[in-house]
Motif scaffolding. Sequence first.
Motif, PDB file in Angstrom:
ATOM      1  N   ALA A 211     -54.368 -66.642  99.947  1.00  0.00           N
ATOM      2  CA  ALA A 211     -54.138 -68.061 100.258  1.00  0.00           C
ATOM      3  C   ALA A 211     -53.430 -68.297 101.588  1.00  0.00           C
ATOM      4  O   ALA A 211     -53.173 -69.436 101.968  1.00  0.00           O
TER       5      ALA A 211
ATOM      6  N   THR B 259     -49.287 -70.856  95.081  1.00  0.00           N
ATOM      7  CA  THR B 259     -50.029 -71.025  96.340  1.00  0.00           C
ATOM      8  C   THR B 259     -50.000 -72.462  96.851  1.00  0.00           C
ATOM      9  O   THR B 259     -50.505 -72.732  97.946  1.00  0.00           O
ATOM     10  N   HIS B 260     -49.351 -73.358  96.100  1.00  0.00           N
ATOM     11  CA  HIS B 260     -49.319 -74.763  96.513  1.00  0.00           C
ATOM     12  C   HIS B 260     -48.636 -74.914  97.889  1.00  0.00           C
ATOM     13  O   HIS B 260     -47.468 -74.559  98.042  1.00  0.00           O
TER      14      HIS B 260
ATOM     15  N   GLU C  75     -52.338 -62.721  93.803  1.00  0.00           N
ATOM     16  CA  GLU C  75     -52.601 -64.155  93.665  1.00  0.00           C
ATOM     17  C   GLU C  75     -52.406 -64.891  95.001  1.00  0.00           C
ATOM     18  O   GLU C  75     -53.230 -65.733  95.383  1.00  0.00           O
ATOM     19  N   ILE C  76     -51.323 -64.550  95.740  1.00  0.00           N
ATOM     20  CA  ILE C  76     -50.978 -65.392  96.908  1.00  0.00           C
ATOM     21  C   ILE C  76     -51.598 -64.925  98.226  1.00  0.00           C
ATOM     22  O   ILE C  76     -51.886 -65.756  99.085  1.00  0.00           O
TER      23      ILE C  76
ATOM     24  N   GLN D 267     -49.788 -72.149 102.751  1.00  0.00           N
ATOM     25  CA  GLN D 267     -50.244 -71.950 104.130  1.00  0.00           C
ATOM     26  C   GLN D 267     -49.402 -72.767 105.116  1.00  0.00           C
ATOM     27  O   GLN D 267     -49.349 -72.468 106.292  1.00  0.00           O
TER      28      GLN D 267
ATOM     29  N   ASN E 279     -47.046 -73.370  90.663  1.00  0.00           N
ATOM     30  CA  ASN E 279     -48.198 -72.967  91.463  1.00  0.00           C
ATOM     31  C   ASN E 279     -47.725 -72.205  92.711  1.00  0.00           C
ATOM     32  O   ASN E 279     -47.244 -72.802  93.668  1.00  0.00           O
TER      33      ASN E 279
END
Length: 258
Positions: free
Chosen positions: A81, A53-54, A77-78, A57, A51
């Motif tokens: 996020a 984006t897990h 995708e990222i 942030q 994943n």
Amino acid sequence: MKVHIIGGGNLGVSIALGLSKFTTENQITITRRNTSSILYLEKLGTTVSTNNTHLIQEADIIILTIKPYQVDTVLSEIVPAFSNKVIASAVSGLSIENLQSKIGDSNTAVRIMPNIAAQFGASATCIAFQEQNKDKAQVVVSLFQTLGTAPIIDEKLMDAATVLAASGTAFALRYIRASMQAGIEIGFDWQTALSISAQTVKGAAEMLLEEKVHPEQLIDRVTTPQGCTIAGLNEMEMHGFSSSLIRGIKTSLKQIKG
Ligand SMILES: NC(=O)C1=CN([C@@H]2O[C@H](COP(=O)(O)OP(=O)(O)OC[C@H]3O[C@@H](n4cnc5c(N)ncnc54)[C@H](OP(=O)(O)O)[C@@H]3O)[C@@H](O)[C@H]2O)C=CC1
Ligand SMILES: O=C(O)[C@@H]1CCC=N1
């Protein structure tokens, strides 16, 4: 510091291994789509995930170690996020301007060019960033200083750095292989020839880095008049030793520039 590496292949894993070995305070996450071959990193305290984006942030640095053709898919995708992040890209040929336009002004694009010796704290990681991002880029410089040297270079030399510092690992290894093959021909088994050749290259490199002199000054200390070294060197040069390396490096550079 939280380091989020996207692209757990050859380079990404070398960086993750180096960070787990040479730093203690960092929390590392590494991602790829098929994680089976890198799950062993979890035993070293690295989080392995599919994943991208897990917890992204929460990362202090996002490192991109994907192939150039994977960049658009991964960024689309990222990027939604996170915000206010430093993205250090090792993707060859991806300019700071191009990356910056893809990640938006709230984030900071930094270009890095490590090599796989990062795993052993011995990478020569060239780093480039825009002058206005000097302070934000410092975190990247500091991180890669723990994995070897981290010279800051002008971005226009980044392709040259890719060839000299990253491809250069393969070029140096090919020298060692050739030396080892000669070693077998003159009487050593391959393991002994390899360890002698590799240690000899390491010693030569250490002398250069320590003494900061031109290689010819050290070569002069080895070449006894009428001795075997100068005879061998002259024969190698007759067969294009230096010029074939120079031509190879220039050909690699042309390949990057397309
Ligand atoms: N190898 C080297 O010595 C150096 C490489 N570079 C540069 O670094 C980059 C990577 O090179 P290298 O490590 O050799 O290449 P690899 O192919 O070994 O690694 C790329 C990794 O990216 C992963 N990946 C692909 N798509 C995604 C995705 N959508 N999300 C997350 N991970 C993904 C792949 O795994 P999976 O398919 O399982 O997702 C693969 O493990 C290139 O741009 C190269 O030019 C720069 C300096 C040195
Ligand atoms: O060979 C390549 O294209 C990549 C970039 C430098 C090292 N590996």
